[in-house]
Enzyme design. Structure first.
Site, PDB file in Angstrom:
ATOM      1  N   GLY A 357       0.821  -1.201   0.000  1.00  0.00           N
ATOM      2  CA  GLY A 357       0.000   0.000   0.000  1.00  0.00           C
ATOM      3  C   GLY A 357       0.853   1.247   0.000  1.00  0.00           C
ATOM      4  O   GLY A 357       2.075   1.185   0.142  1.00  0.00           O
ATOM      5  N   SER A 680      -3.994   3.197 -18.483  1.00  0.00           N
ATOM      6  CA  SER A 680      -5.375   3.415 -18.036  1.00  0.00           C
ATOM      7  C   SER A 680      -5.956   4.754 -18.481  1.00  0.00           C
ATOM      8  O   SER A 680      -7.130   5.027 -18.238  1.00  0.00           O
ATOM      9  CB  SER A 680      -5.464   3.292 -16.514  1.00  0.00           C
ATOM     10  OG  SER A 680      -4.675   4.278 -15.892  1.00  0.00           O
ATOM     11  N   LYS A 723      -8.485   5.166  -7.207  1.00  0.00           N
ATOM     12  CA  LYS A 723      -8.947   6.112  -8.233  1.00  0.00           C
ATOM     13  C   LYS A 723     -10.338   6.656  -7.917  1.00  0.00           C
ATOM     14  O   LYS A 723     -10.600   7.853  -8.064  1.00  0.00           O
ATOM     15  CB  LYS A 723      -8.948   5.428  -9.600  1.00  0.00           C
ATOM     16  CG  LYS A 723      -7.542   5.104 -10.123  1.00  0.00           C
ATOM     17  CD  LYS A 723      -7.599   4.342 -11.438  1.00  0.00           C
ATOM     18  CE  LYS A 723      -6.197   4.019 -11.955  1.00  0.00           C
ATOM     19  NZ  LYS A 723      -6.241   3.262 -13.224  1.00  0.00           N
TER      20      LYS A 723
END
Length: 773
Positions: A357, A680, A723
């Site tokens: 993370g 992306s 996101k």
């Protein structure tokens, strides 16, 4: 020489000698320095040349008192006085008779003593017993002289003609290098027989000591080169230990005793026995001996059989984890599962977890909480920047300064063989000519192999299967695939605003208050202030920057309290600027209005999600494509794929099919100084292109993420949780995602699902229907 007739009691000047005993019937010289002694000597020269001498009990006393002088001394006649340099006088005296101090008549300017003469006893020197005693004294003294060359040979010859036992004993005692206390002891004895027998005992003891000393010298000289002084001293010390029964095996036996208590595996015992056998044959100062000692110390210090009993109470573990960390549901569930299985089976190899993370989300600190909840020792190994394989496995003992690797060192520090061992920043390792440390970890992190982990320094197997390994990383991209395959990945996403608020309110604020020596009565921070800090002064996935901002607020509060101790500082959303300055971030949307050629994309970074505005300008030209904004190769290819898609679908999209010839297209991603890459942004670029070419505006409350193909299909992406969190914080109301990511919607935060309309898209047609106004 004419003898002076004396009474039984005499009053004489007294001289206190340091480190010397004078016997009757002997000649001896000494130096006189002290002023009091010089005056006594001068008076004695005037008065019949007689003086009483006795030894100080403590030779270090410069100005002795009568209590510091031995009670028994000798009446002497001064035979010669010679002045020496430096105000020193050398005196030659002849001992006449023993005497005891009856009284000290005067202390200043010199000692004057009243002494009682000790008359000679009625010992018969003509008996056979006395003759035997004298001969024994002479024989033993001659034996002693064989070992000691410091005795004058002429004196030894003269003793054979002495028929007075008392005189013989005094002469021998005076010429022997005895201890001062032994000499004074002999002087104190009035009985001639007792004095002779005591001296005989001392003679025999000195002869025995001399024999041992001679034997030591003889043994040493056989084993050494006379020119090697240092070696000579070592060998002499060795023989002394042998004579005392303290030989070189003592150290080896001590190690054997330590190793025996450890109950080591058989292969380790055999290895240690070989090392001990080598050590016993080495010199004390042999460099290899120190290496072996270090090795044996490490063997003794390792926790071969030291365990901590796991606390398998699920409720207790949950309480500890919830107390120290807010959220992190998946991590806590995984630990609960492990404890549950361990409690049922009573045996299970420790899992190998990897917490992945962004920075500041509590990966390292949760490992310590897990150790506490399980009742295990905690050992942390920082792998950031490690390039040497020997850091993990240790150095071989052939190298100078070699030592075990970090795994063995951590076990020693933990003190148990089942600690929780944290590999911090496992993604920050590198490799060079010294080896690949990640490859060295393959054995450590494989539960099928780590039962026989072998460190290069230790050269014996150690069982690591009881260790609970936890690794932390910011990204999986830099971790080698074989190493990644051995770990169970648990992703720890960035915190939502609500989670940050709870963490700040329940953990960070109280911690920083304590660190700054403040109380809640002195400083109060309102909920709106905390939310204001989160919204306007930090932009991160974790809470480190948030904690620093809280510390800033408290420091300024402390300054106010120091100036006015009775002040109660209240921090609210309204006065926050007073403590932290102007707002750094605002609540503005990614764009304030619908625009042509401007689309809000979503990006993932190591510190969490972010919004990414993509702009496209179409200008008259010759078909040039310009890409700016520090784009990586993958992102540039996505732009080219988007152009190909638009060209292939230009008729359906209502776009001039010759646009690629007539116009120049400029695609720009703002924050041009920040490098960007990844696939992306493909559908975002395609949407911006279509908007610019068709002059149709894009809904400014729509954001999107997804990879595009040249046929217009939308492919799945990663980092959806981060996101969508970024979209929520930017005020976005609709997010377009790839259809294949629909399964990930359940994993999104509740606040995101409640406030954002998430639309899965199979192809660009689905995207454009939502995005274009």
């Amino acid at each position: 020489m004419e003898q002076t007739v004396m009474k039984e009691t005499a009053t004489l000047p007294m001289l206190a000698l340091r480190g010397m005993v004078v016997f009757p019937n002997t000649l001896i010289h000494f130096d006189v320095v002290r002023e009091k002694s010089l005056l006594a000597l001068e008076n004695a020269m005037v008065n019949k040349q007689l003086i009483f001498v006795s030894m100080q009990t403590d030779p270090t006393i410069e100005n002795p008192k009568p209590a510091d002088i031995e009670n028994v001394g000798t009446i002497c006649k001064i035979s010669q006085v010679v002045k020496m340099p430096n105000n020193t006088v050398r005196v030659l005296v002849e001992g006449l008779k023993r005497a005891k101090i009856y009284d000290v008549a005067r202390v200043k300017p010199y000692f004057v003593a009243v002494v009682d003469e000790v008359e000679k006893d009625d010992y018969d020197d003509t008996t056979i017993e006395s003759e035997a005693l004298r001969r024994k004294l002479v024989d033993e003294f001659m034996n002693y002289c064989d070992y000691n060359n410091r005795v004058n040979s002429d004196f030894v010859v003269s003793l054979e003609n002495v028929e007075d036992t008392a005189r013989l004993a005094d002469s021998i005692a005076s010429n022997m290098p005895l201890k001062l206390l032994d000499k004074q002891k002999i002087l104190n004895i009035e009985s001639t027989k007792e004095r002779a027998e005591t001296l005989l005992e001392l003679l025999i003891r000195e002869i025995q000591i001399a024999e041992v000393d001679t034997n030591i010298d003889r043994k040493v000289k056989k084993n050494i080169d006379k020119n090697q002084r240092e070696y000579f001293l070592r060998e002499q010390l060795k023989v002394i230990h042998e004579e005392l029964g303290d030989d070189s095996e003592f150290e080896v036996e001590e190690y054997k005793s330590k190793l025996k208590k450890l109950d080591l595996p058989q292969n380790v015992v055999e290895k240690c026995e070989k090392e001990l056998a080598r050590l016993s044959k080495m010199s004390v100062n042999n460099p290899d001996a120190n290496v072996i000692r270090t090795y044996l110390e490490w063997i003794c210090d390792l926790p071969w059989n030291n365990f901590t009993k796991d606390t398998l109470e699920i409720s207790n573990a949950k309480e500890v984890l919830d107390r120290d960390h807010y959220g992190l549901k998946e991590v806590k569930e995984r630990i609960m599962e492990y404890l549950a299985v361990k409690k049922i089976t009573s045996s299970m190899a420790g899992p190998i977890l990897c917490l992945v993370g962004p920075p500041g989300v509590g990966k390292t600190s949760i490992a310590k909480s897990i150790a506490e909840s399980m009742g295990r020792s905690y050992a942390r190994i920082s792998l950031g920047g490690i390039r040497d394989e020997a850091d993990i496995r240790g150095h071989r003992r052939t190298y100078i300064g070699s030592m075990p690797g970090r795994i063995i060192t951590a076990l020693k520090q933990a003190g148990t063989n089942n600690p929780l061992m944290l590999f911090d920043e496992i993604d920050k390792m590198a490799s060079d000519y010294r080896g690949d440390p990640a490859a060295a970890l393959l054995e450590v992190l494989d539960s099928e192999q780590n039962t026989k982990f072998r460190d290069h320094f230790m050269e014996v197997d150690f069982d690591l299967s009881n260790v609970l390994f936890i690794a932390t990383a910011n990204t999986l991209d830099t971790i080698p695939r074989p190493l990644l395959d051995r770990m169970e990945i648990i992703e720890i996403p960035g915190y939502t605003s609500e989670e940050k608020f709870q963490i700040a309110k329940n953990h960070l604020l109280s911690k920083q208050l304590k660190n700054h020596g403040l109380t809640k009565k002195q400083v109060s921070v309102s909920d709106t202030a905390i939310k204001g800090i989160i919204a306007h002064y930090t932009k991160e996935a974790g809470v480190r920057a948030l904690e620093r901002k809280i510390a800033n607020v408290l420091r300024k509060s402390a300054l106010k309290i120091v100036d006015a101790p009775e002040t109660q500082v209240k921090i609210t959303g309204k006065n926050l600027e007073e403590f932290l300055g102007k707002e750094i971030f605002s609540d503005e949307f990614a764009s304030k209005k619908d625009e042509v050629g401007v689309v809000c994309g979503l990006a993932w970074t190591q510190v969490g999600g972010d919004t990414l505005s993509i702009e496209v300008n179409v200008m008259d030209g010759t078909g040039n494509l310009e890409l700016t904004g520090q784009l990586g190769d993958v992102m540039k290819e996505s732009a080219k794929a988007a152009v190909s898609y638009v060209r292939s679908e230009s008729d359906k999209l209502g776009i001039d099919s010759e646009f690629y010839k007539k116009y120049d297209i400029h695609i720009h991603v703002p924050e041009g100084a920040t490098p960007k890459d990844g696939p992306s942004a493909g559908i975002t670029i395609a949407t911006a292109l279509v908007s610019a070419l068709s002059q149709r505006a894009v809904n400014h409350k729509v954001a999107m993420t997804g990879e595009i193909t040249i046929r217009g299909r939308v492919l799945p992406i990663g980092g959806l949780r981060e996101k969508t969190l970024a979209a929520y914080q930017a005020g976005i109301k609709t997010v377009v995602i790839p259809f294949e990511n629909k399964k990930d919607i359940d994993e999104l935060e509740n606040v995101v699902k409640e406030n954002i309309d998430i639309i899965p898209a199979r192809n660009m047609n689905d995207v454009l229907k939502v995005a274009l106004v």
